[in-house]
Enzyme design. Structure first.
Site, PDB file in Angstrom:
ATOM      1  N   PRO A  88       0.818  -0.990   0.003  1.00 32.85           N
ATOM      2  CA  PRO A  88       0.088   0.478   0.076  1.00 32.85           C
ATOM      3  C   PRO A  88       1.291   1.140  -0.155  1.00 32.85           C
ATOM      4  CG  PRO A  88      -1.076  -1.809   1.548  1.00 32.85           C
ATOM      5  CD  PRO A  88       0.499  -2.167   1.481  1.00 32.85           C
ATOM      6  N   GLU A 115       1.068  -7.974   8.748  1.00 32.91           N
ATOM      7  CA  GLU A 115       1.562  -6.224   8.769  1.00 32.91           C
ATOM      8  C   GLU A 115       2.388  -5.678   7.992  1.00 32.91           C
ATOM      9  OE1 GLU A 115      -1.060  -3.844  10.321  1.00 32.91           O
ATOM     10  OE2 GLU A 115      -1.648  -6.549  10.654  1.00 32.91           O
ATOM     11  N   ARG A 153      -0.786  -8.399 -21.409  1.00 30.08           N
ATOM     12  CA  ARG A 153      -1.584  -8.027 -22.207  1.00 30.08           C
ATOM     13  C   ARG A 153      -0.122  -6.920 -22.950  1.00 30.08           C
ATOM     14  NH1 ARG A 153      -6.691  -8.439 -22.037  1.00 30.08           N
ATOM     15  NH2 ARG A 153      -6.891  -5.907 -23.212  1.00 30.08           N
ATOM     16  N   ASP A 168      -7.091  -0.567 -25.822  1.00 35.43           N
ATOM     17  CA  ASP A 168      -7.610  -0.567 -23.929  1.00 35.43           C
ATOM     18  C   ASP A 168      -7.799   0.514 -23.350  1.00 35.43           C
ATOM     19  OD1 ASP A 168      -8.007  -2.544 -24.104  1.00 35.43           O
ATOM     20  OD2 ASP A 168      -5.978  -3.598 -23.241  1.00 35.43           O
TER      21      ASP A 168
END
Length: 440
Positions: A88, A115, A153, A168
């Site tokens: 994160p 964590e 991709r 896309d």
């Protein structure tokens, strides 16, 4: 051939995720390789322990550095391989980053759990941290799957038709245009005529227009970073001008106020600052350029009112009005008031709901971004009139800041120096709010 290595406590999770689909077919045809390594295989205790409590206390466990380090060290390395920790705290995964990663021959993706992981492993072994969004999930396996799928991709041979990748969403920085297939009629709605016309040039023009319009409506923040070509900028301008004609004059629901009281000095004493000739001239011209409703100069000092009246008379009725008619036009938008309450009363008299926005030197105070406010202004939501406050001296007082409805982020330069003149700040902020309408 791209090689993906994933350091994970749950190898079957990744293998199962790509058992089918485009990436699954690429793995079967050896266009890609996917290898998973479990850090538990590099432990020495009977319980195969990979986690432990945190130094300094705190809830939750951390993944230990040694098993992760040995797992990474066990992998054969190709030239230019990169070790990526899914976290994160990482930089956001964007299509631009995806294309960069697709140029590598090998990506080693480390999936955290609990964590997080011992910082020393990150410092010694990780090349970069990547986040798939500002939210928390149970572990890095799903994030690794997103990275693998998006990168795969972009690798030749993985997707059958290269053009489908190019078209896309986000590939060129914009959202994708809407698409349709048979039947031609569905629940009373027909496929747009242009798509059935067989005229390929008109179809491409339509799709480009739809992509720009959809991006502006749903993700205007993408236009901050997108490099539009001259034709695209012209098309976006034309689209927005048509929209503005339906909604009324752009900027007509926005006013600004230059506050001379109450403001702080450098000792945080509440003071009243003096009006300057340059602020009157330059901000008036900015207000006229962006077609705003009013420019309010807020000062309780009577002698300052008299000074402003003399300057204004010279440019609107005196010699200046014939010498420089453009300046006269700019000064027509300026109104002098004694208090901010007078500004509120003037806006309320028009029957509009006043929304007060300020800027703050503290990024943590931000409650709305420039693209978000631009869109809200454009929508003219619920008859709102937007008043944007600018402070003089050393800034608006805490009392005024607390009464604001919205707070914009500060204007950041390339260094630590942060002392723009208020007239420069006004011009920069107006450009950020209205740049989408003004591109040639």
């Amino acid at each position: 051939m791209m090689r993906f290595d994933v350091v994970t406590l749950f190898p079957d999770m990744l293998q199962g995720l790509f058992a089918e689909g485009v990436v699954g077919r690429a793995l079967q045809s050896d266009d890609l390789t996917l290898n998973c390594v479990n850090p538990r295989d590099f432990t020495s205790d009977v319980h195969r322990t990979v986690d432990d409590t945190r130094y300094g206390g705190g809830a939750g466990m951390l993944m230990k550095a040694p098993p992760l380090a040995q797992a990474v060290q066990s992998l054969p390395r190709r030239p230019g391989s990169r070790v990526i920790y899914l976290s994160p705290q990482g930089k956001p995964l964007t299509q631009h980053k995806v294309r960069q990663l697709a140029q590598q021959e090998q990506l080693i993706l480390v999936c955290g759990r609990y964590e997080g992981v011992d910082q020393r492993f990150i410092d010694h072994y990780v090349d970069e941290e990547i986040s798939i969004g500002d939210y928390v999930i149970s572990g890095g396996e799903l994030a690794a799957g997103v990275v693998i799928d998006s990168v795969a991709r972009c690798i030749p041979g993985v997707v059958g038709q290269v053009q489908s990748v190019v078209e896309d969403s986000f590939f060129e920085g914009l959202l994708d245009a809407p698409h349709y297939t048979r039947p031609a009629q569905f629940e009373g709605e027909a496929v747009p005529d242009v798509l059935a016309s067989g005229h390929h040039e008109k179809i491409e023009d339509w799709r480009e227009q739809q992509a720009l319009e959809r991006t502006w409506q749903q993700r205007p923040d993408l236009l901050e970073e997108c490099r539009l070509g001259t034709g695209q900028r012209r098309l976006l301008r034309d689209l927005l001008e048509q929209e503005n004609l339906q909604r009324g004059q752009r900027g007509s629901n926005v006013s600004i106020a230059l506050v001379h009281h109450p403001v702080y000095n450098k000792h945080r004493d509440t003071i009243t600052t003096s009006v300057t000739n340059m602020d009157l001239h330059d901000i008036s011209r900015t207000v006229r350029t962006f077609e705003l409703d009013r420019y309010y100069v807020v000062t309780p000092v009577k002698s300052q009112h008299e000074l402003i009246a003399r300057i204004t008379h010279h440019w609107t009725s005196g010699y200046g009005s014939t010498y420089n008619p453009n300046r006269k036009e700019a000064f027509d938008q300026m109104v002098v008031v004694s208090t901010l309450e007078e500004v509120r009363q003037r806006c309320s008299a028009k029957g509009e709901r006043l929304v007060v926005t300020v800027t703050s030197a503290n990024p943590a105070s931000t409650s709305i971004t420039y693209p978000q406010l631009a869109r809200r202004i454009e929508e003219q939501r619920q008859g709102e009139h937007h008043l944007i406050l600018f402070g003089t001296g050393w800034g608006l007082t805490d009392e005024i800041m607390a009464q604001a409805d919205l707070v914009l982020p500060p204007i950041d330069g390339n260094g630590r120096y942060n002392h723009l003149s208020v007239r420069s700040a006004v011009a920069i902020i107006m450009d950020r709010l209205f740049r989408y309408y003004r591109q040639p």
